[in-house]
Design an enzyme around this catalytic site. Structure first.
Site, PDB file in Angstrom:
ATOM      1  CG  ASN A   3      -1.708   1.230   1.400  1.00  0.00           C
ATOM      2  OD1 ASN A   3      -1.783   2.051   0.489  1.00  0.00           O
ATOM      3  ND2 ASN A   3      -2.340   1.386   2.562  1.00  0.00           N
ATOM      4  CD1 TRP A   4       3.579   1.008  -2.776  1.00  0.00           C
ATOM      5  CD2 TRP A   4       3.593   2.117  -4.716  1.00  0.00           C
ATOM      6  NE1 TRP A   4       4.292   0.257  -3.679  1.00  0.00           N
ATOM      7  CE2 TRP A   4       4.319   0.915  -4.881  1.00  0.00           C
ATOM      8  CE3 TRP A   4       3.469   2.963  -5.815  1.00  0.00           C
ATOM      9  CZ2 TRP A   4       4.916   0.558  -6.081  1.00  0.00           C
ATOM     10  CZ3 TRP A   4       4.057   2.613  -7.015  1.00  0.00           C
ATOM     11  CH2 TRP A   4       4.782   1.423  -7.147  1.00  0.00           C
ATOM     12  CG  HIS A  90      -6.021   2.185   4.993  1.00  0.00           C
ATOM     13  ND1 HIS A  90      -5.613   3.142   5.893  1.00  0.00           N
ATOM     14  CD2 HIS A  90      -4.997   1.312   4.875  1.00  0.00           C
ATOM     15  CE1 HIS A  90      -4.375   2.864   6.281  1.00  0.00           C
ATOM     16  NE2 HIS A  90      -3.987   1.756   5.686  1.00  0.00           N
ATOM     17  CD  GLU A  92      -3.075   5.770   6.568  1.00  0.00           C
ATOM     18  OE1 GLU A  92      -3.029   5.788   5.330  1.00  0.00           O
ATOM     19  OE2 GLU A  92      -2.161   5.282   7.274  1.00  0.00           O
ATOM     20  CD  GLU A 162      -3.710  -2.166   7.174  1.00  0.00           C
ATOM     21  OE1 GLU A 162      -2.655  -2.501   6.629  1.00  0.00           O
ATOM     22  OE2 GLU A 162      -4.231  -1.059   7.013  1.00  0.00           O
ATOM     23  N   GLY A 229       2.784  -1.024   4.224  1.00  0.00           N
ATOM     24  CA  GLY A 229       2.865   0.380   3.820  1.00  0.00           C
ATOM     25  C   GLY A 229       4.317   0.780   3.598  1.00  0.00           C
ATOM     26  N   GLY A 230       4.923   1.382   4.626  1.00  0.00           N
ATOM     27  CA  GLY A 230       6.281   1.921   4.529  1.00  0.00           C
ATOM     28  C   GLY A 230       7.289   0.981   3.887  1.00  0.00           C
TER      29      GLY A 230
END
Ligand code: PGA
Length: 256
Positions: A3-4, A90, A92, A162, A229-230
């Site tokens: 997930n960029w 997600h 976010e 998550e 992610g990261g």
């Protein structure tokens, strides 16, 4: 699945994919997905043309097919770019953009109708965990996010646990915490659908997953992979995670 988030323009994305394709070679036992921002979907899909070893995912989608929804993108538009997965719900999106379970469910149903595989994210905040409410919260997100989904659609369904407190914080859930929640999710799915179907749903762990902690996470019975992610932003660390999954798959086959 990588997930960029809001990282990489179209040119950077293309470079990443060109390197990734070389590194991946012809490994096919681990399903790999990259989820770039909308603006890089086309360059990623083009760079992957002819490669069967990596799929493209979007990070969000609007449930309506078209219309006056400024700034939004529909399922059909994603399909047109050869997108096959879409991250929905997600944390976010829930926290910063006010997405509700109801809105997320509409997207889930529309994604499935359009042959997009949803990666539905669920997870509790630290306060909710500390108060001992994590199973209630996550169970509710799961039930509400999947209401109306048919058992026959579950083979193309991906869930991601998550925990909000682990996302981008460097603080990963322990393998035991992840397994406990994944087993809970699978049990919920078995109750909502059937045992058989619950086994087919892939449940990914997400939240500060990195090359040096994924092995123990992936070894857990109900952890089927990661939403990263990261650590998915650099080919080297993303590949290391894929290699761990690959090695564990080989070991599993060797012991069957
Ligand atoms: P992280 O993000 O790996 O950077 O914690 C995971 C995610 O939000 O999907």
């Amino acid at each position: 699945a990588g997930n960029w988030k809001m990282n990489k323009n179209a040119v950077e994305a293309k470079q990443f994919i060109e390197e990734l394709v070389v590194e991946l070679g012809t490994q096919s036992d681990v399903g790999v997905v990259v989820c770039p921002p909308f603006t890089a979907l086309e360059s990623v899909a083009r760079a992957l043309e002819g490669s069967h070893y990596c799929a493209v995912g979007a990070q969000n989608m609007h449930p309506e097919p078209s219309g006056a929804y400024t700034g939004e993108v529909s399922a059909e538009m994603l399909r047109h770019l050869f997108v096959s997965y879409v991250i929905l719900g997600h944390s976010e999106r829930r926290a910063y953009f006010g997405e509700t379970d109801d809105f997320i469910r509409q997207k889930v149903l529309v994604a499935l109708e359009n042959n997009l595989k949803p990666i539905l994210c669920v997870g509790e905040t630290l306060e909710q965990r500390d108060a001992g409410h994590m199973f209630d919260v996550v169970g509710h997100q799961l039930r509400e996010g999947m209401r109306g989904v048919d058992a026959s659609q579950l083979e193309s369904f991906v869930l991601a646990y998550e925990p909000v407190w682990a996302i981008g914080t460097g603080r990963t859930a322990t393998p035991e915490q992840a397994q406990e929640m994944h087993a809970f999710l699978r049990k919920q799915l078995a109750g909502q659908f059937s045992e058989d179907v619950a086994q087919k749903v892939r449940i990914l762990y997400g939240g500060s997953a990195k090359p040096d902690n994924v092995e123990q996470l992936f070894r857990q019975e109900d952890v089927d992979g990661g939403l990263v992610g990261g650590a998915s932003l650099e080919v080297r660390s993303f590949m290391k995670i894929i290699e761990v999954a690959h090695q564990l798959t080989e070991q599993e086959f060797a012991t069957v």
